[in-house]
Enzyme design. Structure first.
Site, PDB file in Angstrom:
ATOM      1  N   THR A  71      35.457   0.355  27.204  1.00 61.53           N
ATOM      2  CA  THR A  71      34.532   0.292  28.331  1.00 61.53           C
ATOM      3  C   THR A  71      34.733   1.457  29.294  1.00 61.53           C
ATOM      4  O   THR A  71      35.841   2.010  29.389  1.00 61.53           O
ATOM      5  CB  THR A  71      34.772  -1.023  29.108  1.00 61.53           C
ATOM      6  OG1 THR A  71      34.089  -0.965  30.350  1.00 61.53           O
ATOM      7  CG2 THR A  71      36.247  -1.249  29.415  1.00 61.53           C
ATOM      8  N   SER A 121      34.956  -9.939  29.402  1.00 57.92           N
ATOM      9  CA  SER A 121      34.436  -8.629  29.831  1.00 57.92           C
ATOM     10  C   SER A 121      33.774  -8.628  31.204  1.00 57.92           C
ATOM     11  O   SER A 121      32.938  -7.771  31.464  1.00 57.92           O
ATOM     12  CB  SER A 121      33.447  -8.120  28.780  1.00 57.92           C
ATOM     13  OG  SER A 121      32.368  -9.012  28.674  1.00 57.92           O
ATOM     14  N   TYR A 178      40.273  -6.095  33.878  1.00 57.89           N
ATOM     15  CA  TYR A 178      39.470  -5.902  32.665  1.00 57.89           C
ATOM     16  C   TYR A 178      39.680  -4.485  32.111  1.00 57.89           C
ATOM     17  O   TYR A 178      40.037  -4.304  30.936  1.00 57.89           O
ATOM     18  CB  TYR A 178      37.990  -6.163  32.963  1.00 57.89           C
ATOM     19  CG  TYR A 178      37.072  -5.743  31.847  1.00 57.89           C
ATOM     20  CD1 TYR A 178      37.253  -6.238  30.552  1.00 57.89           C
ATOM     21  CD2 TYR A 178      36.031  -4.847  32.066  1.00 57.89           C
ATOM     22  CE1 TYR A 178      36.420  -5.845  29.515  1.00 57.89           C
ATOM     23  CE2 TYR A 178      35.195  -4.454  31.039  1.00 57.89           C
ATOM     24  CZ  TYR A 178      35.392  -4.953  29.761  1.00 57.89           C
ATOM     25  OH  TYR A 178      34.569  -4.554  28.748  1.00 57.89           O
TER      26      TYR A 178
HETATM   27  N1  UFG Z   1      23.963  -5.590  40.187  1.00 58.21           N
HETATM   28  C1  UFG Z   1      23.180  -6.105  41.201  1.00 58.21           C
HETATM   29  N2  UFG Z   1      22.753  -7.391  41.074  1.00 58.21           N
HETATM   30  C2  UFG Z   1      23.059  -8.180  40.005  1.00 58.21           C
HETATM   31  C3  UFG Z   1      23.861  -7.636  38.970  1.00 58.21           C
HETATM   32  C4  UFG Z   1      24.298  -6.339  39.109  1.00 58.21           C
HETATM   33  O1  UFG Z   1      22.883  -5.434  42.181  1.00 58.21           O
HETATM   34  O2  UFG Z   1      22.650  -9.360  39.949  1.00 58.21           O
HETATM   35  C5  UFG Z   1      24.395  -4.187  40.296  1.00 58.21           C
HETATM   36  C6  UFG Z   1      25.904  -4.051  40.268  1.00 58.21           C
HETATM   37  O3  UFG Z   1      26.425  -4.163  41.563  1.00 58.21           O
HETATM   38  C7  UFG Z   1      26.061  -2.667  39.645  1.00 58.21           C
HETATM   39  C8  UFG Z   1      24.850  -2.531  38.716  1.00 58.21           C
HETATM   40  O4  UFG Z   1      23.926  -3.511  39.168  1.00 58.21           O
HETATM   41  O5  UFG Z   1      25.965  -1.716  40.646  1.00 58.21           O
HETATM   42  C9  UFG Z   1      25.173  -2.793  37.263  1.00 58.21           C
HETATM   43  O6  UFG Z   1      25.902  -4.010  37.192  1.00 58.21           O
HETATM   44  P1  UFG Z   1      26.200  -4.754  35.833  1.00 58.21           P
HETATM   45  O7  UFG Z   1      26.942  -6.016  36.164  1.00 58.21           O
HETATM   46  O8  UFG Z   1      24.967  -4.890  35.017  1.00 58.21           O
HETATM   47  O9  UFG Z   1      27.130  -3.760  35.060  1.00 58.21           O
HETATM   48  P2  UFG Z   1      28.497  -3.074  35.544  1.00 58.21           P
HETATM   49  O10 UFG Z   1      28.141  -1.641  35.810  1.00 58.21           O
HETATM   50  O11 UFG Z   1      29.200  -3.816  36.585  1.00 58.21           O
HETATM   51  O12 UFG Z   1      29.365  -3.258  34.248  1.00 58.21           O
HETATM   52  C10 UFG Z   1      29.515  -2.271  33.341  1.00 58.21           C
HETATM   53  C11 UFG Z   1      29.967  -2.892  32.031  1.00 58.21           C
HETATM   54  C12 UFG Z   1      31.366  -3.388  32.163  1.00 58.21           C
HETATM   55  C13 UFG Z   1      32.255  -2.335  32.748  1.00 58.21           C
HETATM   56  C14 UFG Z   1      31.728  -1.859  34.082  1.00 58.21           C
HETATM   57  C15 UFG Z   1      32.589  -0.774  34.668  1.00 58.21           C
HETATM   58  O13 UFG Z   1      29.115  -3.971  31.674  1.00 58.21           O
HETATM   59  O14 UFG Z   1      31.855  -3.708  30.875  1.00 58.21           O
HETATM   60  O15 UFG Z   1      30.431  -1.344  33.872  1.00 58.21           O
HETATM   61  O16 UFG Z   1      32.397  -0.724  36.074  1.00 58.21           O
HETATM   62  F1  UFG Z   1      33.483  -2.829  32.954  1.00 58.21           F
END
Ligand code: UFG
Length: 331
Positions: A117, A77, A141
């Site tokens: 997702t 994921s 994904y």
């Molecule tokens: N982020 C940071 N620093 C970090 C981690 C994340 O700035 O160390 C930012 C990311 O760039 C993003 C936000 O925080 O803008 C959230 O990131 P996450 O990794 O926590 O979550 P995502 O939004 O990337 O992921 C979620 C779900 C996935 C799904 C995705 C769709 O967890 O399953 O949204 O874009 F695929």
């Protein structure tokens, strides 16, 4: 009382699901290959070590189980990893799901709740993403999950399989009093990384981009508590009693918070500063992802209990601060 097979029940959301169903008096069996899950997170019900890519192990797991339904949380994921290792994503998330569905058919299990997702939507073209929003995934994904959704729709038509697909936005929070929470060995998610930075544990927090077209320039996400996700899965079981076919619902709180807002809330909740630096944008990150969950509320009767960001992060904070040793080790 229902007998439920929870595939991926040793993982983050699956372990909370096991707790929820056990708490409601259902009989839980966890199936997991422990590739990313933890044996220590299997605290309710039986455990079967099996792998979706090994059909014989699925036959052994399902034989004689008389399960009323399967909940399917097994998946790779991570968006970034899916871009560099697409075969692994299609193999696990598509071929693995097919193996599970075939085994269910062989063993006469006709209902499944499937974890999907927000990534199936790709770059949003609306402020609030509902189920009718175009599905145009921008990474393997999201594409792999959309393929599995399509398979479920075809299976409803061909075999009468009943399914509910739940598309999570940003799962967050924990159940620290029950000893479960988010415990990824390689952590990429924002809230755990923010809390690790507050604890002085792990590398410095990087904020991936502050030049997005959002109010403060950082990405906006819709954080939904893992307990509320578990509630939705339980409601999906009831929904399938009366509803044939394949159905899909988006799950989020309908409110977006920026990365900077998450950092500020975590600092407030933990009473600790959260050091961070701004880094370049991360590939594949849409500026904003916020769910409309009106359909889940209307048709499943879903009422999220954790509607404020502060308590969601507070539950995650207590978990990260006090987490057991097993959660820091390999499975
Ligand atoms: N982020 C940071 N620093 C970090 C981690 C994340 O700035 O160390 C930012 C990311 O760039 C993003 C936000 O925080 O803008 C959230 O990131 P996450 O990794 O926590 O979550 P995502 O939004 O990337 O992921 C979620 C779900 C996935 C799904 C995705 C769709 O967890 O399953 O949204 O874009 F695929």
């Amino acid at each position: 009382m229902k007998k439920i097979l929870i595939c991926g029940g040793a993982g983050y959301i699956g372990s909370h699901m096991s707790h929820w169903l056990h708490d409601q008096g259902h009989r839980v069996t966890v199936l997991d290959n422990l590739s990313t899950g933890h044996r220590g997170a299997v605290r309710w019900g039986d455990f079967i070590h099996a792998d979706l890519l090994d059909p014989a192990s699925l036959d052994r797991a399902l034989a004689g189980g008389h399960f009323d339904a399967v909940m399917h949380f097994c998946a790779r994921s991570l968006v970034g990893e899916s871009v560099t290792q697409p075969y692994a994503y299609y193999l696990n998330n598509v071929a693995g799901t097919l193996n599970l569905l075939e085994a269910m058919r062989r063993h006469d299990v006709g209902r499944i709740v499937f974890s999907s997702t927000a990534a199936v939507f790709g770059n949003p073209v609306a402020d609030l993403i509902d189920e009718e929003h175009p599905k145009a995934p921008i990474n393997p994904y999201g594409a792999s999950k959309l393929m599995a959704e399509r398979i479920l729709a075809d299976a409803a038509h061909a075999y009468g399989l009943r399914s509910v697909t739940l598309r999570y936005f940003n799962a967050a929070g924990a159940l620290p009093d029950q000893g479960i929470g988010e415990a990824h060995l390689c952590e990429t998610h924002l809230i755990p990384n923010v809390l690790k930075a507050a604890l002085g544990d792990g590398p410095a927090l990087k904020v991936f981009g502050d030049d997005y077209p959002t109010p403060d320039g950082t990405c906006v996400r819709d954080y939904v508590h893992v307990q509320d996700l578990a509630q939705a899965h339980a409601l999906a079981l009831d929904f399938m009693e009366a509803s044939a076919g394949a159905h899909a619902f988006n799950l989020g709180n309908g409110q977006g918070f920026s990365v900077r807002e998450v950092i500020a809330t975590a600092a407030e909740v933990s009473g600790k500063p959260v050091p961070f630096e701004v880094a370049p944008r991360r590939d594949g990150d849409p500026a904003s992802l916020v769910a409309s969950s009106a359909k889940a509320r209307a048709q499943l009767g879903w009422v999220p209990r954790w509607t404020e960001l502060g308590p969601i992060i507070e539950s995650a904070w207590r978990w990260h601060r006090d987490q057991p040793d097993w959660s820091r080790q390999g499975a």
